[in-house]
Scaffold this motif. Structure first.
Motif, PDB file in Angstrom:
ATOM      1  N   ALA A 346       3.955  -2.578  -2.934  1.00 17.12           N
ATOM      2  CA  ALA A 346       3.894  -2.220  -1.518  1.00 17.12           C
ATOM      3  C   ALA A 346       3.809  -0.702  -1.365  1.00 17.12           C
ATOM      4  O   ALA A 346       3.124  -0.194  -0.473  1.00 17.12           O
ATOM      5  CB  ALA A 346       5.113  -2.762  -0.781  1.00 17.12           C
ATOM      6  N   ALA A 347       4.480   0.040  -2.242  1.00 13.22           N
ATOM      7  CA  ALA A 347       4.396   1.500  -2.206  1.00 13.22           C
ATOM      8  C   ALA A 347       2.968   1.954  -2.483  1.00 13.22           C
ATOM      9  O   ALA A 347       2.460   2.886  -1.842  1.00 13.22           O
ATOM     10  CB  ALA A 347       5.357   2.110  -3.233  1.00 13.22           C
ATOM     11  N   SER A 348       2.301   1.290  -3.434  1.00 14.55           N
ATOM     12  CA  SER A 348       0.915   1.633  -3.733  1.00 14.55           C
ATOM     13  C   SER A 348      -0.005   1.318  -2.562  1.00 14.55           C
ATOM     14  O   SER A 348      -0.984   2.024  -2.323  1.00 14.55           O
ATOM     15  CB  SER A 348       0.442   0.876  -4.980  1.00 14.55           C
ATOM     16  OG  SER A 348       1.108   1.337  -6.134  1.00 14.55           O
ATOM     17  N   VAL A 349       0.318   0.246  -1.815  1.00 17.88           N
ATOM     18  CA  VAL A 349      -0.477  -0.091  -0.638  1.00 17.88           C
ATOM     19  C   VAL A 349      -0.416   1.035   0.389  1.00 17.88           C
ATOM     20  O   VAL A 349      -1.445   1.481   0.918  1.00 17.88           O
ATOM     21  CB  VAL A 349       0.022  -1.412  -0.006  1.00 17.88           C
ATOM     22  CG1 VAL A 349      -0.645  -1.648   1.348  1.00 17.88           C
ATOM     23  CG2 VAL A 349      -0.265  -2.584  -0.931  1.00 17.88           C
ATOM     24  N   LEU A 350       0.795   1.505   0.683  1.00 17.03           N
ATOM     25  CA  LEU A 350       0.943   2.589   1.660  1.00 17.03           C
ATOM     26  C   LEU A 350       0.279   3.867   1.171  1.00 17.03           C
ATOM     27  O   LEU A 350      -0.346   4.598   1.947  1.00 17.03           O
ATOM     28  CB  LEU A 350       2.420   2.846   1.946  1.00 17.03           C
ATOM     29  CG  LEU A 350       3.151   1.787   2.771  1.00 17.03           C
ATOM     30  CD1 LEU A 350       4.571   2.242   3.077  1.00 17.03           C
ATOM     31  CD2 LEU A 350       2.413   1.480   4.062  1.00 17.03           C
ATOM     32  N   PHE A 351       0.418   4.149  -0.120  1.00 15.03           N
ATOM     33  CA  PHE A 351      -0.234   5.332  -0.683  1.00 15.03           C
ATOM     34  C   PHE A 351      -1.743   5.251  -0.509  1.00 15.03           C
ATOM     35  O   PHE A 351      -2.383   6.197  -0.025  1.00 15.03           O
ATOM     36  CB  PHE A 351       0.114   5.461  -2.165  1.00 15.03           C
ATOM     37  CG  PHE A 351      -0.802   6.370  -2.932  1.00 15.03           C
ATOM     38  CD1 PHE A 351      -0.710   7.748  -2.794  1.00 15.03           C
ATOM     39  CD2 PHE A 351      -1.785   5.858  -3.771  1.00 15.03           C
ATOM     40  CE1 PHE A 351      -1.572   8.594  -3.486  1.00 15.03           C
ATOM     41  CE2 PHE A 351      -2.640   6.689  -4.468  1.00 15.03           C
ATOM     42  CZ  PHE A 351      -2.527   8.070  -4.315  1.00 15.03           C
TER      43      PHE A 351
END
Length: 437
Positions: A346-351
């Protein structure tokens, strides 16, 4: 990014079958090559814009849609695709996106009209959103904990390598054999990466149940909101200025086209160095590295209208700029990962979404400014925006905020209060993920 390893998985447990370190690094290399293919394909039209435009008898502005469309589509597709494919194993999805990228390149090569080119760019945007969101966060699941920082730097080296090697090579092939051949070569390279992914990549299950409820929970954390703010400011500053560095060098520095090519090559090499320097340091000092990178970009862009009037001054500043920006993608990804250590995908999605959206907005904003003023004004405004990012990073430090896993930068002030009250706890994020399954 690297710092999430100890928080997201128990010691010695990556959630993957036990494999030799060599296989793990081959998997890292395959992800890097996938991102290299994506980055090169995304920015390849920069060197082929005039050739493609003349082939279809369209204006430069219309041809410029090839650059703006993928970023905007990637920003939208990153969360949508990752959520929609949450139950699929990540190797399968990486391979699907590589196959889509190969089809996009072959479609561009065979396009009989410009609208088919734009269709291929839509496919590129979808690939960017999906592959980046999954691939950018895989380093910690492929190599031992002590190697995650280096693996992350290897993955993100695809960004400067695409600029330094991919675009000049593609432009050279286009000049030699035509722009269509360039896309055929890129399609063939992508097929090769697809085969490598099939052979070297393990089949990691979805990490953290990336659902809309998980993404919503992440926005409650002050660290996540800082990550979004810092990424927005520094990427806006960079792409609002660097997109128009060629007009600056032509009109202010008065360099020839051959010199500009050399200058940008030097910038790209400096970017590779900055990527690995940032990757080596960002795990321990994410605030300091991210803030320093933005500070150097601010100094460079503010000084370019003054010192960039000479070739020597311009080259010196471009070297500093390359080193600084080389550390930005890995710093941004690390900050998002540290803000949400229990939901790495999910962090990679926001990034991915924030980076790509701001990439397009920066290029668009810089274009409006340069059309109504001058390249020097673009540099000045970009420097001011980058300086604002430094102030925002300092505010995060001054508040003594810790990360959700309780960790701090080595140079951070102690904070007896622990996590910020607004930060979602591990239980909140994992609970949201559990409820969505």
């Amino acid at each position: 990014m690297a710092s999430t390893t100890t928080a997201t998985t128990p010691s010695g447990d990556t959630g993957l079958p036990t494999r030799s370190p060599l296989i793990g690094w081959l998997a890292v290399a395959s992800v890097m090559l996938g991102l290299f293919s994506i980055v090169t394909t995304e920015i390849l039209p920069i060197g082929l814009l005039t050739s493609i435009g003349s082939s279809f008898t369209i204006s430069d502005g219309m041809a410029g849609l090839m650059m703006t469309m993928p970023g905007l589509l990637a920003a939208v597709s990153a969360p949508l695709l990752t959520v929609a494919t949450a139950r699929f194993d990540r190797r399968l999805m990486l391979c699907v996106f590589m196959a889509l990228l190969a089809m996009a390149n072959f479609l561009a090569a065979a396009a009989s009209n410009y609208w088919l080119i734009l269709v291929s760019r839509i496919m590129v945007g979808i690939t960017i959103g999906g592959f980046w969101s999954i691939g950018a966060g895989l380093a910690e699941r492929l190599v031992p904990a002590e190697s995650v920082g280096r693996a992350t730097a290897v993955i993100f080296s695809a960004v400067p390598l695409g600029s330094v090697l991919g675009v000049p090579a593609g432009t050279f092939i286009g000049d030699l054999a035509g722009w269509r051949v360039t896309f055929v070569v890129m399609g063939a390279l992508t097929i090769g990466v697809l085969i490598m992914l099939l052979l070297a990549m393990p089949a990691p299950p979805p990490a953290g149940g990336t659902r809309l409820s998980v993404l919503r929970a992440m926005f409650r954390g002050v660290n996540t909101r800082f990550a979004l703010l810092l990424t927005f400011l520094v990427v806006l500053a960079h792409f609002g200025t660097y997109t128009y560095v060629t007009p600056f060098l032509e009109q202010v520095t008065h360099t020839s086209s051959q010199q500009i090519t050399l200058f940008l090559l030097i910038y790209g090499v400096a970017g590779i160095a900055g990527n690995f320097l940032g990757g080596a340091m960002v795990t321990r000092r994410p605030r300091a590295v991210f803030g320093l990178a933005a500070g150097l970009i601010a100094v460079v862009t503010l000084l370019l209208p003054i010192l960039g009037r000479s070739a020597i001054g311009a080259v010196a500043l471009l070297i500093v700029w390359g080193v600084a920006y080389g550390a930005v993608p890995v710093s941004s990804q690390t900050w998002f990962a540290k803000a949400t250590p229990h939901a790495p995908e999910a962090a990679s999605v926001l990034f991915t979404a924030s980076f790509q959206a701001t990439f397009s907005l920066g290029a668009l904003t810089g274009g409006v400014v340069v059309d109504h003023s001058s390249p020097s004004m673009v540099m000045t405004l970009g420097g001011i925006i980058a300086a604002c990012m430094v102030l925002a990073a300092w505010a995060h430090f001054a508040r003594g905020l810790t990360w959700p896993d309780g960790g701090q930068d080595r140079d951070a002030e102690p904070n007896a209060g622990g996590d910020d009250a607004e930060s979602p706890s591990r239980g909140e994020i994992t609970s949201a993920a559990r409820q969505s399954l």
